[in-house]
Design a protein around this motif. Structure first.
Motif, mmCIF file in Angstrom:
data_model
loop_
_atom_site.group_PDB
_atom_site.id
_atom_site.type_symbol
_atom_site.label_atom_id
_atom_site.label_comp_id
_atom_site.label_asym_id
_atom_site.label_seq_id
_atom_site.Cartn_x
_atom_site.Cartn_y
_atom_site.Cartn_z
ATOM 1 N N PRO A 77 -2.466 -1.509 -8.154
ATOM 2 C CA PRO A 77 -2.027 -2.838 -8.599
ATOM 3 C C PRO A 77 -3.206 -3.637 -9.154
ATOM 4 N N ALA A 78 -2.899 -4.756 -9.790
ATOM 5 C CA ALA A 78 -3.947 -5.655 -10.269
ATOM 6 C C ALA A 78 -4.827 -6.038 -9.079
ATOM 7 N N ALA A 79 -6.123 -6.189 -9.341
ATOM 8 C CA ALA A 79 -7.070 -6.521 -8.274
ATOM 9 C C ALA A 79 -7.791 -7.813 -8.631
ATOM 10 N N PRO A 80 -7.677 -8.841 -7.797
ATOM 11 C CA PRO A 80 -8.370 -10.099 -8.089
ATOM 12 C C PRO A 80 -9.873 -9.967 -7.855
ATOM 13 N N ALA A 81 -10.638 -10.874 -8.453
ATOM 14 C CA ALA A 81 -12.077 -10.918 -8.207
ATOM 15 C C ALA A 81 -12.305 -11.052 -6.700
#
Length: 92
Positions: A77-81
């Motif tokens: 999945p998308a990974a935040p900073a």
């Protein structure tokens, strides 16, 4: 590992390191992705990692500038900073 073996080095596979993303990453597609990246010194615990601008596989300059590869599993999945990721260090 193959290149190390051809160079006469040990069979030991280099272990990856954990690092925190300096920027957010989009979700990954159906294949494992090795993103060229720059590892930055650790300030508190884990080092930071930032992908190089171009991930185009036909370009050698991003690979030459990279100090590691961010390993993105299939369907990640998308990974935040600030997320922790696995990084293979490039020692050449």
């Amino acid at each position: 590992p193959l290149i190390a073996r051809l160079l006469g080095l040990s069979d030991a596979v280099q272990a990856g390191v954990r690092a925190r993303l300096a920027v957010a990453l989009e979700e990954n597609g159906p294949r494992q992705h090795y993103m060229r990246a720059i590892l930055e010194p650790a300030s508190h615990g884990f080092p930071a990692v930032r992908p190089v601008r171009s991930q185009d596989s036909s370009l050698l300059s991003p690979l030459a500038a990279a100090s590691g590869l961010i390993v993105r599993p299939p369907g990640a999945p998308a990974a935040p900073a600030g997320s922790e990721v696995d990084v293979l260090q490039l020692d050449f």
